[in-house]
Each structure stands twice: as structure tokens, then as C-alpha cells.
Design an enzyme around this catalytic site. Structure first.
Site, PDB file in Angstrom:
ATOM      1  N   ASP A  95       8.877  -3.857 -14.339  1.00 18.85           N
ATOM      2  CA  ASP A  95       9.550  -4.557 -15.433  1.00 18.85           C
ATOM      3  C   ASP A  95       9.873  -3.517 -16.499  1.00 18.85           C
ATOM      4  OD1 ASP A  95       9.977  -7.108 -14.614  1.00 18.85           O
ATOM      5  OD2 ASP A  95       8.035  -7.870 -15.301  1.00 18.85           O
ATOM      6  N   HIS A  98       3.514   0.935  -8.887  1.00 15.37           N
ATOM      7  CA  HIS A  98       4.826   0.631  -9.473  1.00 15.37           C
ATOM      8  C   HIS A  98       4.935  -0.840  -9.873  1.00 15.37           C
ATOM      9  CE1 HIS A  98       9.032   0.585 -10.360  1.00 15.37           C
ATOM     10  NE2 HIS A  98       9.238  -0.376  -9.470  1.00 15.37           N
ATOM     11  N   HIS A 105      10.457  -9.595 -13.576  1.00 12.70           N
ATOM     12  CA  HIS A 105       9.938  -9.780 -12.208  1.00 12.70           C
ATOM     13  C   HIS A 105       8.693 -10.657 -12.165  1.00 12.70           C
ATOM     14  CE1 HIS A 105      12.263  -5.968 -11.760  1.00 12.70           C
ATOM     15  NE2 HIS A 105      12.653  -6.575 -10.662  1.00 12.70           N
TER      16      HIS A 105
END
Ligand code: NAG
Length: 336
Positions: A250, A214, A223
Site C-alpha cells: 500500500d 512486501h 489493498h
């Protein structure tokens, strides 16, 4: 004298055996799934991430285009990079969000294939065991979600890694609670996982090796890089000649090329809410493509050729990348 040496020798042998056995028992293999290639020896699949919002934020438009591209490429399966259900995962195995955000959205015939999911940080905010439960497969037979596992095919092995427990901040957050059942004690979980991934990559003799997680390793998006994964996972991927690291987290579509290895970083996190508008500066030699809006990615793989494409919600191809591999240590990349 000979007797004592003999006894010490036996003791050492027995201790070594114990250590080997303990490792074998405590460090389980990653679960494996097998997918067959098509009759022509190729394999194709779609990748989507960060999606479950009951159709909102263009989720249904992404789903429609996935249906079209899925049909055109006759995809074998779909991969989800996590954050499957917003905002807080599922409340339990009967949560209607599963139907509203998954079953009722991805309705195209071409998408009625296995969906291989990983968990994102938002999934850990709900009942994490619900997403891993076989009860969901009873609700929709496409659903496959485990923490970490492998899809093996004749030409590519795909390794799914549970990345949320790597990130320190989730263990100190005050505003959200995370369901860490099955993860604690954390350090043991992480070291076992890294050991398993490294061993599985070493054992793989597939022509191509893709890793899915992820969280970002490298990203110019909101991020940015995930420092824990850069420190702990990236060296394992580079040491084992992994071709692609594919992530979400993201909410964008992105391709970053590594200057010193064959590893490419692909982000497919545009499944619903996007347009964050805070892309960071990145060396254009490495950042091949960045799109801040919604969309998804397709992958077509043969034993010698890899073709990646990114699509927006209208089905336009935004970026393509190809790689040829004649022998395992040779590669020619082209980007356009
Ligand atoms: C949906 O997509 C269109 C086209 O990319 C975009 O203009 C619009 O802002 C998107 N809507 C949302 C809610 O993100």
C-alpha cells in the site's frame, strides 16, 4: 521373539533417521547477514518501499530527505520493502532502469550503505532472477536482494520474507504474467518457507525481532489485509513474539497496533506514486497513523529502546512511536 523386536526397533530408528536427514537436506536454512551495531551499541536504519519510477512521483524528493535523515541518524543500512522497479521489475541484469531508478536517485553520502531488498509483486512481473543476481552488485555495490533471509545483529534480528508467492490472485491473473522460476511447485515453496521462518524465529535469541515482507498483513489502505498472510504467516509471528511486521504494497505510511499482542504493523510504501485516496475505516484504537502521501520511515534500536518515525517529502516528522523493553517479556509502549 527378542530378535524380531530388536529388528523392528532398528528399522524404526533407521526410518526416523531418514526422515530427520531428509528434512535437514530439503529445508535449507535462511541465508544470514551480519551487521555490527555502532560504538554506542545502537543500530539505525531507514525503510522505504514501492519506489523505482526513475525519479518521478516525488521519488527524488523522498530520496533527498532520506539522505538528510540518514546523515542525522548515521544509519547502518537501508531496507526496501519491495516493488523496487515499476511497472514490471527489471528486463534483465543490464536494464538501465536499475541505474535510473536506484543508483542515480539515492545519491546522498549517508545512503551509500548496504540496501537490503525484498521482491514485490511488480518485481515478479519482470526477470525475477535479474534482481537476485550478483551482477547487480557489480553495477552498484550497495545492492543486496534475496527472496528470504536474515540480518543478525547483537540486539535485533530482522527476518525478510518473500510474500508474493502467498497471494492466490497472482496465479490466476490474465493481464499480467509473473516469473515464477524458483517458486514452483508453489505449495512446497510456501511450506518450506513457513517452516524456515518459524524455525529461524525460534532459534533467535535477539532482544528484538522484526519481520519484513512486501505485502500487508493488516492495512487500511487500497489493498487492505492480505488474507493468505493473515492465515499462514501471522500465527507464526504471534507465536514467536515478533515485535514489528514491516511492509510496503500500500503506497502510504501507516501504523496499526494489535490489541491482543505486542506485534505492531508498520507500512512504508511511500517511495514514489501515492495519494490513492481510498483509505478504509479502521478502529482508531488500532490505527495509530495513516498518511496517504509519499515518505519513508526510520528505526533506531538499542537493547532496551525502539524508536520509529515517519517522514514526508519535506522531512517533517509525521508520526513517532516508541517501545521500551526491560526484559524480553515486558513492554511499555507510548504513542504520540
Ligand atoms: C508530491 O508531493 C506533494 C506534497 O506532498 C503533493 O502535493 C504532490 O501531489 C505530490 N506529487 C505527486 C505526483 O504525487
Amino acid at each position: 521373539m527378542a530378535n524380531i523386536i530388536n529388528k523392528s526397533f532398528m528399522l524404526i530408528i533407521m526410518l526416523s533417521l531418514c526422515i530427520i536427514l531428509t528434512n535437514y537436506v530439503t529445508k535449507a536454512h535462511l541465508p544470514k547477514f551480519r551487521e555490527a551495531t555502532k560504538n554506542d551499541g545502537s543500530l539505525s536504519f531507514l525503510v522505504i518501499g514501492d519506489w523505482g519510477r526513475k525519479g518521478e512521483f516525488n521519488q527524488t524528493f523522498v530520496a533527498t530527505q532520506m539522505g538528510n535523515v540518514g546523515e542525522e541518524l548515521d544509519v547502518n543500512f537501508i531496507v526496501s520493502t519491495g516493488d523496487n522497479f515499476y511497472d514490471d521489475g527489471l528486463t534483465g541484469v543490464n536494464d538501465p532502469a536499475f541505474t535510473e531508478s536506484f543508483t542515480d536517485i539515492y545519491t546522498a553520502p549517508s545512503l551509500q550503505k548496504p540496501w537490503y531488498n525484498v521482491l514485490g509483486n511488480h518485481d515478479y512481473r519482470g526477470d525475477v532472477l535479474a534482481q537476485l543476481s550478483p551482477a547487480l552488485k557489480a553495477r552498484d555495490s550497495r545492492w543486496i536482494c534475496l527472496r528470504s533471509y536474515i540480518i543478525k545483529t547483537e540486539i535485533v534480528d530482522i527476518f525478510f520474507v518473500d510474500t508474493t508467492p502467498f497471494q492466490d490472485k497472482y496465479f490466476h491473473e490474465k493481464d499480467h504474467s509473473y516469473d515464477w522460476r524458483g517458486v514452483l511447485p508453489r505449495q512446497k515453496y510456501l511450506s518450506n518457507l513457513l517452516y524456515d521462518v518459524d524455525r529461524a524465529l525460534k532459534e533467535s535469541n535477539a532482544k528484538w525481532k522484526f519481520v519484513i515482507g512486501h505485502h500487508t498483513i493488516m492495512s487500511a489502505g487500497h489493498h487492505g489485509n492480505t488474507v493468505e498472510l493473515v492465515a499462514k504467516l501471522l500465527p507464526i509471528l504471534e507465536a514467536n513474539n515478533v515485535d514489528l511486521y514491516i511492509n510496503g504494497h500500500d503506497h502510504c505510511l501507516e501504523h496499526i497496533s494489535s490489541p491482543h499482542s505486542q506485534l505492531q504493523f508498520l507500512t512504508s510504501g511511500g517511495g514514489s506514486k501515492a495519494w490513492r485516496g481510498d483509505v478504509a475505516w479502521w478502529d482508531p484504537e488500532e490505527l495509530k497513523f495513516y498518511y496517504d502521501g509519499q515518505g519513508f520511515m526510520s528505526m533506531q534500536v538499542t537493547s532496551t529502546q525502539l524508536d520509529v518515525a515517519f517522514y514526508d517529502i519535506f522531512g517533517n516528522v509525521l508520526h513517532k512511536w516508541s517501545n521500551n523493553k526491560k526484559s524480553p517479556n515486558q513492554f511499555y509502549a507510548s504513542s504520540y
